[in-house]
Motif scaffolding. Structure first.
Motif, PDB file in Angstrom:
ATOM      1  N   SER A 186       0.811  -1.220   0.000  1.00  0.00           N
ATOM      2  CA  SER A 186       0.000   0.000   0.000  1.00  0.00           C
ATOM      3  C   SER A 186       0.845   1.272   0.000  1.00  0.00           C
ATOM      4  CB  SER A 186      -0.946   0.003   1.201  1.00  0.00           C
ATOM      5  OG  SER A 186      -0.224   0.049   2.423  1.00  0.00           O
TER       6      SER A 186
ATOM      7  N   ASP B  85      -5.257 -11.341  -2.728  1.00  0.00           N
ATOM      8  CA  ASP B  85      -4.915 -11.230  -1.309  1.00  0.00           C
ATOM      9  C   ASP B  85      -5.319 -12.500  -0.560  1.00  0.00           C
ATOM     10  OD1 ASP B  85      -7.652 -10.999  -1.218  1.00  0.00           O
ATOM     11  OD2 ASP B  85      -7.690  -8.998  -0.333  1.00  0.00           O
TER      12      ASP B  85
ATOM     13  N   ILE C 135      -1.091   0.353  -8.471  1.00  0.00           N
ATOM     14  CA  ILE C 135      -1.556  -0.332  -7.263  1.00  0.00           C
ATOM     15  C   ILE C 135      -3.046  -0.080  -7.048  1.00  0.00           C
ATOM     16  CG2 ILE C 135      -1.358  -0.420  -4.744  1.00  0.00           C
ATOM     17  CD1 ILE C 135       0.933  -1.799  -6.202  1.00  0.00           C
TER      18      ILE C 135
ATOM     19  N   ARG D 179      -5.908  -2.769  -6.338  1.00  0.00           N
ATOM     20  CA  ARG D 179      -6.744  -2.641  -5.138  1.00  0.00           C
ATOM     21  C   ARG D 179      -8.234  -2.691  -5.486  1.00  0.00           C
ATOM     22  NH1 ARG D 179      -4.748   1.722  -3.494  1.00  0.00           N
ATOM     23  NH2 ARG D 179      -3.499   1.079  -1.686  1.00  0.00           N
TER      24      ARG D 179
ATOM     25  N   ILE E 114      -4.414  -4.763  -0.004  1.00  0.00           N
ATOM     26  CA  ILE E 114      -3.139  -4.647  -0.699  1.00  0.00           C
ATOM     27  C   ILE E 114      -1.952  -4.810   0.252  1.00  0.00           C
ATOM     28  CG2 ILE E 114      -2.634  -2.181  -0.547  1.00  0.00           C
ATOM     29  CD1 ILE E 114      -2.852  -4.285  -3.781  1.00  0.00           C
TER      30      ILE E 114
END
Length: 307
Positions: free
Chosen positions: A210, A235, A266, A270, A280
């Motif tokens: 993150s 995840d 990212i 996410r 994340i």
């Protein structure tokens, strides 16, 4: 003092016993956690035999053989129960049970008439335990190195980085290569096959994504035609949940001939799950694979990193 030791061992055994059936690693746990969990089998049965030896010494001979046989049968029964309740049965767990009992028998009582034989058996017990401890030391070192080099995820320069890899597909092969490298001296040559799924995956969670803006990886296609692959990122919640396609980042990529410098935001990763945001900070799955390739194809992967 003896009563204190007996009490401590008994309490410890009672506390450890439920862990044979509740908790522990699953298929998504790290290799290091799986390895360290195996010591529980050694410790439990070593403690159980130490408790027995404190109550009544067990002379070397036929009694030891009966004990080993009893622990083998008990270990088989435990593994059968674990298989019924949804946990994986393992022959290595049975071996660890016997090893723990053997260590306790060798070290838990004083040498008597068979002193030199007992000393030899103690040396043997250490030798039998050494490979397990050596593997643990290697895994701990590898885990520490991977965490130290983060946000570099893998550059395939070192032996510990190669321990992070696993195949997708039974016929996939991979090796460190100096033919093409975007950073350093080596990349990973992956031979994709014409199987339904073929590729490579990275094992372990090595940091919080993150704090970064992009995931990046360099892939070299030495062929004349583009190769279609999939980049999969998920995840821990996804992996331990329904494993649904719309609950992860699943992106098709066309690898053109030559170098392909891939960068994915990212935020895009996410927001990939349809009904939630991906954790994340708990990325657990990272894969690059092909689906139904018309023919085998070699690609070179290098410099997985966060930016």
């Amino acid at each position: 003092m003896k009563n204190l030791r007996l009490g401590a061992l008994l309490v410890g055994l009672v506390l450890i016993c439920p862990l044979f059936f509740v908790g522990g690693p699953d298929v998504y746990s790290s290799v290091l956690f799986n390895n360290l969990w195996n010591y529980g089998h050694v410790i439990f049965f070593a403690a159980a035999l130490l408790l027995a030896v404190l109550i009544r010494p067990i002379p070397f001979g036929r009694a030891w053989l009966w004990i080993v046989l009893a622990i083998f049968i008990l270990g088989v029964l435990i593994e059968l129960v674990q298989n019924v309740i949804g946990r994986d049965a393992s022959l290595s767990d049975i071996a660890h049970n016997i090893l723990g009992a053997f260590i306790a028998l060798c070290w838990g009582q004083r040498a008597t008439g068979s002193r030199y034989l007992l000393i030899g058996l103690r040396v043997l017990s250490v030798i039998l335990l050494a490979p397990m401890m050596w593997l643990s030391a290697q895994l701990i070192y590898s885990n520490w190195q991977m965490r130290t080099q983060f946000p570099l995820i893998n550059s395939f320069e070192t032996r510990y980085e190669l321990r992070q890899l696993a195949n997708i597909g039974a016929h996939v092969s991979w090796s460190k290569s100096s033919d093409y490298a975007s950073s350093g001296e080596f990349s990973l040559a992956v031979k994709l096959t014409a199987d339904p799924y073929s590729g490579i995956k990275w094992l372990g969670r090595y940091g919080d994504w993150s704090r970064y803006s992009f995931f990046a990886v360099d892939v070299y296609n030495p062929g004349e035609d583009a190769v279609q692959v999939v980049l999969k990122i998920a995840d821990l919640q996804h992996d331990r949940g329904s494993n649904a396609l719309d609950d992860r980042f699943n992106h098709r990529i066309s690898l053109n001939p030559g170098w392909n410098n891939l960068r994915v935001a990212i935020d895009e990763i996410r927001n990939a799950p349809a009904k939630r945001q991906m954790r994340i900070d708990e990325v657990n799955c990272l894969e690059i694979f092909a689906v139904n390739l018309p023919k085998p194809q070699v690609i070179y992967i290098d410099n997985l990193r966060l930016e």
